[in-house]
Scaffold this motif. Structure first.
Motif, PDB file in Angstrom:
ATOM      1  N   ILE A  32       1.011  -1.189  -0.135  1.00  0.00           N
ATOM      2  CA  ILE A  32      -0.114   0.004   0.094  1.00  0.00           C
ATOM      3  C   ILE A  32       0.791   1.147  -0.175  1.00  0.00           C
ATOM      4  O   ILE A  32       0.675   2.336  -0.783  1.00  0.00           O
ATOM      5  CB  ILE A  32      -0.847  -0.039   1.254  1.00  0.00           C
ATOM      6  N   SER A  33       2.028   1.278   0.757  1.00  0.00           N
ATOM      7  CA  SER A  33       2.872   2.429   0.819  1.00  0.00           C
ATOM      8  C   SER A  33       3.509   2.737  -0.375  1.00  0.00           C
ATOM      9  O   SER A  33       3.465   3.944  -0.967  1.00  0.00           O
ATOM     10  CB  SER A  33       4.019   2.126   1.848  1.00  0.00           C
ATOM     11  N   GLU A  34       3.991   1.790  -1.401  1.00  0.00           N
ATOM     12  CA  GLU A  34       4.669   2.002  -2.497  1.00  0.00           C
ATOM     13  C   GLU A  34       3.681   2.296  -3.406  1.00  0.00           C
ATOM     14  O   GLU A  34       4.132   3.142  -4.453  1.00  0.00           O
ATOM     15  CB  GLU A  34       5.193   0.388  -2.895  1.00  0.00           C
ATOM     16  N   ILE A  35       2.424   1.942  -3.678  1.00  0.00           N
ATOM     17  CA  ILE A  35       1.319   2.424  -4.712  1.00  0.00           C
ATOM     18  C   ILE A  35       0.979   3.859  -4.278  1.00  0.00           C
ATOM     19  O   ILE A  35       0.996   4.654  -5.203  1.00  0.00           O
ATOM     20  CB  ILE A  35       0.144   1.419  -4.546  1.00  0.00           C
ATOM     21  N   MET A  36       0.956   4.285  -2.865  1.00  0.00           N
ATOM     22  CA  MET A  36       0.731   5.552  -2.518  1.00  0.00           C
ATOM     23  C   MET A  36       1.816   6.522  -3.104  1.00  0.00           C
ATOM     24  O   MET A  36       1.336   7.699  -3.540  1.00  0.00           O
ATOM     25  CB  MET A  36       0.258   5.634  -1.070  1.00  0.00           C
ATOM     26  N   LEU A  37       3.012   5.859  -2.796  1.00  0.00           N
ATOM     27  CA  LEU A  37       4.204   6.801  -3.160  1.00  0.00           C
ATOM     28  C   LEU A  37       4.346   7.265  -4.625  1.00  0.00           C
ATOM     29  O   LEU A  37       5.148   8.158  -4.923  1.00  0.00           O
ATOM     30  CB  LEU A  37       5.286   6.233  -2.406  1.00  0.00           C
ATOM     31  N   GLN A  38       3.571   6.325  -5.484  1.00  0.00           N
ATOM     32  CA  GLN A  38       3.909   6.713  -6.805  1.00  0.00           C
ATOM     33  C   GLN A  38       3.340   8.092  -7.265  1.00  0.00           C
ATOM     34  O   GLN A  38       1.830   8.522  -6.896  1.00  0.00           O
ATOM     35  CB  GLN A  38       3.094   5.738  -7.649  1.00  0.00           C
ATOM     36  N   GLN A  39       4.214   8.915  -7.859  1.00  0.00           N
ATOM     37  CA  GLN A  39       3.733  10.435  -8.165  1.00  0.00           C
ATOM     38  C   GLN A  39       3.206  11.229  -6.887  1.00  0.00           C
ATOM     39  O   GLN A  39       2.428  12.132  -7.037  1.00  0.00           O
ATOM     40  CB  GLN A  39       2.731  10.417  -9.046  1.00  0.00           C
ATOM     41  N   THR A  40       3.518  10.827  -5.731  1.00  0.00           N
ATOM     42  CA  THR A  40       3.076  11.491  -4.554  1.00  0.00           C
ATOM     43  C   THR A  40       3.993  11.610  -3.497  1.00  0.00           C
ATOM     44  O   THR A  40       4.984  10.739  -3.126  1.00  0.00           O
ATOM     45  CB  THR A  40       1.885  10.632  -3.894  1.00  0.00           C
ATOM     46  N   ARG A  41       4.086  12.813  -2.855  1.00  0.00           N
ATOM     47  CA  ARG A  41       5.244  13.194  -1.700  1.00  0.00           C
ATOM     48  C   ARG A  41       4.996  12.503  -0.509  1.00  0.00           C
ATOM     49  O   ARG A  41       3.695  12.252  -0.161  1.00  0.00           O
ATOM     50  CB  ARG A  41       5.166  14.766  -1.485  1.00  0.00           C
ATOM     51  N   VAL A  42       6.118  12.091  -0.055  1.00  0.00           N
ATOM     52  CA  VAL A  42       6.128  11.198   1.322  1.00  0.00           C
ATOM     53  C   VAL A  42       5.107  12.015   2.293  1.00  0.00           C
ATOM     54  O   VAL A  42       4.599  11.180   3.073  1.00  0.00           O
ATOM     55  CB  VAL A  42       7.536  11.019   1.862  1.00  0.00           C
ATOM     56  N   ALA A  43       5.606  13.242   2.611  1.00  0.00           N
ATOM     57  CA  ALA A  43       4.642  14.049   3.455  1.00  0.00           C
ATOM     58  C   ALA A  43       3.342  14.007   3.395  1.00  0.00           C
ATOM     59  O   ALA A  43       2.474  13.786   4.473  1.00  0.00           O
ATOM     60  CB  ALA A  43       5.276  15.602   3.657  1.00  0.00           C
ATOM     61  N   THR A  44       2.700  13.643   2.104  1.00  0.00           N
ATOM     62  CA  THR A  44       1.350  13.656   1.851  1.00  0.00           C
ATOM     63  C   THR A  44       0.797  12.131   2.205  1.00  0.00           C
ATOM     64  O   THR A  44      -0.390  11.930   2.638  1.00  0.00           O
ATOM     65  CB  THR A  44       0.913  14.027   0.546  1.00  0.00           C
ATOM     66  N   VAL A  45       1.638  11.503   1.760  1.00  0.00           N
ATOM     67  CA  VAL A  45       1.311   9.929   2.032  1.00  0.00           C
ATOM     68  C   VAL A  45       1.315   9.398   3.438  1.00  0.00           C
ATOM     69  O   VAL A  45       0.004   8.414   3.667  1.00  0.00           O
ATOM     70  CB  VAL A  45       2.415   9.072   1.000  1.00  0.00           C
ATOM     71  N   ILE A  46       1.869   9.908   4.271  1.00  0.00           N
ATOM     72  CA  ILE A  46       1.983   9.532   5.615  1.00  0.00           C
ATOM     73  C   ILE A  46       0.632   9.413   6.106  1.00  0.00           C
ATOM     74  O   ILE A  46       0.156   8.324   6.847  1.00  0.00           O
ATOM     75  CB  ILE A  46       2.776  10.351   6.456  1.00  0.00           C
ATOM     76  N   ASP A  47      -0.160  10.489   6.125  1.00  0.00           N
ATOM     77  CA  ASP A  47      -1.516  10.699   6.828  1.00  0.00           C
ATOM     78  C   ASP A  47      -2.308   9.632   6.179  1.00  0.00           C
ATOM     79  O   ASP A  47      -3.180   9.116   6.911  1.00  0.00           O
ATOM     80  CB  ASP A  47      -1.934  12.002   6.691  1.00  0.00           C
ATOM     81  N   TYR A  48      -2.342   9.454   4.888  1.00  0.00           N
ATOM     82  CA  TYR A  48      -3.344   8.776   4.000  1.00  0.00           C
ATOM     83  C   TYR A  48      -3.149   7.321   4.357  1.00  0.00           C
ATOM     84  O   TYR A  48      -3.932   6.513   4.376  1.00  0.00           O
ATOM     85  CB  TYR A  48      -2.954   8.774   2.582  1.00  0.00           C
ATOM     86  N   TRP A  49      -1.761   6.860   4.676  1.00  0.00           N
ATOM     87  CA  TRP A  49      -1.306   5.489   5.031  1.00  0.00           C
ATOM     88  C   TRP A  49      -1.868   5.166   6.216  1.00  0.00           C
ATOM     89  O   TRP A  49      -2.384   4.146   6.593  1.00  0.00           O
ATOM     90  CB  TRP A  49       0.185   5.158   4.729  1.00  0.00           C
ATOM     91  N   ASN A  50      -1.821   6.095   7.235  1.00  0.00           N
ATOM     92  CA  ASN A  50      -2.243   5.676   8.671  1.00  0.00           C
ATOM     93  C   ASN A  50      -3.724   5.643   8.593  1.00  0.00           C
ATOM     94  O   ASN A  50      -4.311   4.784   9.238  1.00  0.00           O
ATOM     95  CB  ASN A  50      -1.769   7.091   9.460  1.00  0.00           C
ATOM     96  N   LYS A  51      -4.289   6.618   7.939  1.00  0.00           N
ATOM     97  CA  LYS A  51      -5.941   6.396   7.824  1.00  0.00           C
ATOM     98  C   LYS A  51      -6.250   5.190   7.252  1.00  0.00           C
ATOM     99  O   LYS A  51      -7.415   4.535   7.692  1.00  0.00           O
ATOM    100  CB  LYS A  51      -6.550   7.620   7.158  1.00  0.00           C
ATOM    101  N   TRP A  52      -5.501   4.849   6.319  1.00  0.00           N
ATOM    102  CA  TRP A  52      -6.016   3.519   5.397  1.00  0.00           C
ATOM    103  C   TRP A  52      -5.710   2.197   6.083  1.00  0.00           C
ATOM    104  O   TRP A  52      -6.682   1.485   6.242  1.00  0.00           O
ATOM    105  CB  TRP A  52      -4.950   3.419   4.194  1.00  0.00           C
ATOM    106  N   MET A  53      -4.585   2.100   7.006  1.00  0.00           N
ATOM    107  CA  MET A  53      -4.136   1.090   7.811  1.00  0.00           C
ATOM    108  C   MET A  53      -5.122   0.996   9.028  1.00  0.00           C
ATOM    109  O   MET A  53      -5.678  -0.112   9.455  1.00  0.00           O
ATOM    110  CB  MET A  53      -2.951   1.166   8.240  1.00  0.00           C
ATOM    111  N   ALA A  54      -5.661   2.106   9.513  1.00  0.00           N
ATOM    112  CA  ALA A  54      -6.659   2.174  10.483  1.00  0.00           C
ATOM    113  C   ALA A  54      -8.034   1.823  10.132  1.00  0.00           C
ATOM    114  O   ALA A  54      -8.800   0.887  11.159  1.00  0.00           O
ATOM    115  CB  ALA A  54      -6.802   3.472  11.454  1.00  0.00           C
TER     116      ALA A  54
END
Length: 483
Positions: A32-54
């Motif tokens: 999930i992290s690697e797909i989210m990080l495609q074309q997207t900044r790390v700072a943006t992905v962190i919040d999305y990844w945390n919410k997704w995993m929750a």
């Protein structure tokens, strides 16, 4: 980065069921992290990844989710087809008799069986989660290796250049894997360790923080092996200048490297583009020069070399080195972004419901909901009066009403929303309509689409793209003012 966690050594987890559960969870998180990080900044992905995993802590939870839920969770990340592929892939992995929720550890199987997983993502999962010596080559790594090898080539579209760099990455990670002091062994006999994952992530981190498009060569830990650094240092410390002969008595006639190499391009033609891939103005152009030759490195007579007047750490010297390194990899002229204008028609029923339709399952903004829209194919139709007339005819056809039907009213044009995609500059002209006395039990099929249409009384909660949501904000504000 919350997805960065210690490697799970199979030899340290004797219980096979527990090991499988931990690997399943870990592979899912990395995927999930690697797909989210495609074309997207790390700072943006962190919040999305945390919410997704929750929301979906396991791949089985994701597989059981509704498609609109997944798209809603992805809202704001862009490239929505990624979310659709992830969801479809999770169902495949969970339903497969062999996988049963556990992603494969082999690169070949990941690419063959998991939709949306290419060789980079497959390499990341294989190395980080399963400890296999698989290369992880993203844009940052391509840039690092291009400079290390002194390869002035197109790392985006030239297959020969890309394959060479992937080959180098493969050789490196395999060598790194063999340096492990203690190796676990997989079921297939392959040696496993944490080194491939650490190496791959470290190389990406180097490209993201040090070896950037505007590199910090003075702070680079691998400058001693960097060909671009060495060439820049040669240029900076040669008091005769880069365009003059480096020796009067060469041992042999050696062709310049860009002439001998079938992959490298000549600096005169390609290395003068700026960081944005554009040609600088005539007044800003620096004197053109060729890539330093093999002859100047290895075949010059030592007695003819002159002592440099500046130490290698001198600011002026480092500036020359950095400017030379910036030329790698090849910068290509970017294609002009296509421009398009469209009419976004918000049709409000008397009970406050709005007509929305679902975009096709493939292509731009796949599977998202939107207001009926019509592209302006003729630039002459872009004037406000023409937009009103075209939008009115379009909505009549969408609702199946005859021209001039008094039940339909054009409330007004609410404004224009510019939106930029990677290949498209879109301007959306938002038109508001009201319609009375029509069948509230069914929704018409929006012209030109095969996807579903329906009336919604909760547009705010619908899975819409960010651009379309901005159009909805204009509609919402207009209705608040009217009330």
């Amino acid at each position: 980065m919350p997805w960065r966690k210690p490697w799970i050594d199979p030899s340290s987890v004797p219980d096979a069921a527990v090991l499988r559960e931990r690997l399943e969870r870990r592979a899912y998180e990395v995927w999930i992290s690697e797909i989210m990080l495609q074309q997207t900044r790390v700072a943006t992905v962190i919040d999305y990844w945390n919410k997704w995993m929750a929301k979906w802590p396991t791949i089985h939870d994701l597989a059981a989710a509704e498609p609109d839920e997944v798209l809603a969770a992805w809202r704001g990340l862009g490239y929505y087809s990624r979310a659709t592929r992830i969801h479809e892939a999770s169902k495949i992995v969970c339903a497969d008799e062999d996988m049963q929720g556990l992603l494969p550890g082999e690169v070949e199987k990941l690419q063959a069986h998991i939709p949306g997983v290419g060789r980079y993502t497959a390499g990341a999962i294989s190395a980080i989660c399963f400890g296999r010596p698989a290369p992880m080559v993203d844009g940052n790594v391509l840039r690092v290796l291009s400079r290390q090898l002194g390869l002035l080539g197109d790392v985006k579209t030239d297959k020969a250049v890309i394959d060479l760099l992937w080959g180098a990455a493969t050789a490196l990670v395999e060598a790194v894997a063999q340096d492990a002091e203690q190796l676990s062994t997989g079921d297939d006999g392959h040696a496993l360790s944490d080194r491939p994952g650490r190496w791959g992530q470290g190389l990406m981190e180097l490209g993201a923080t040090i070896c950037t498009p505007n590199p910090n060569c003075s702070g680079c830990p691998i400058s001693s092996s960097c060909c671009a650094y060495g060439e820049g240092l040669k240029l900076a410390t040669d008091t005769d200048g880069p365009s003059k002969s480096k020796t009067s008595t060469p041992r042999a006639i050696i062709p310049d490297i860009e002439d001998a190499c079938t992959l490298c391009q000549a600096f005169e033609e390609f290395a003068v583009l700026d960081d944005a891939g554009q040609k600088p103005s005539e007044t800003a152009k620096a004197p053109l020069q060729k890539q330093t030759s093999l002859q100047s490195f290895f075949f010059a007579s030592t007695k003819d070399k002159k002592t440099t007047s500046s130490p290698p750490d001198d600011a002026a010297c480092m500036s020359v080195i950095t400017n030379h390194a910036k030329k790698f990899p090849l910068k290509v002229v970017k294609k002009a972004v296509r421009e398009e204008q469209t009419l976004v028609c918000a049709i409000r029923r008397g009970d406050g419901h709005y007509l929305i339709h679902k975009r096709p399952g493939k292509g731009l903004l796949a599977g998202l909901w939107e207001f009926p829209s019509s592209i302006l194919s003729d630039p002459s139709d872009a004037q406000p009066k023409s937009r009103k007339q075209i939008a009115t005819r379009y909505v009549h056809s969408v609702l199946g009403l005859a021209a001039g039907d008094k039940r339909l009213k054009h409330v007004g044009e609410l404004g224009s929303v510019p939106w930029l995609f990677s290949h498209l500059k879109l301007t959306m002209h938002v038109q508001l309509f009201s319609v009375k006395d029509i069948d509230s039990a069914s929704a018409p099929t929006v012209t030109g689409t095969s996807s579903g249409s329906r009336w919604s009384n909760d547009v705010e909660g619908e899975s819409m793209g960010t651009g379309m949501r901005k159009c909805w904000s204009l509609v919402n504000e207009a209705m608040d003012m009217a009330e």
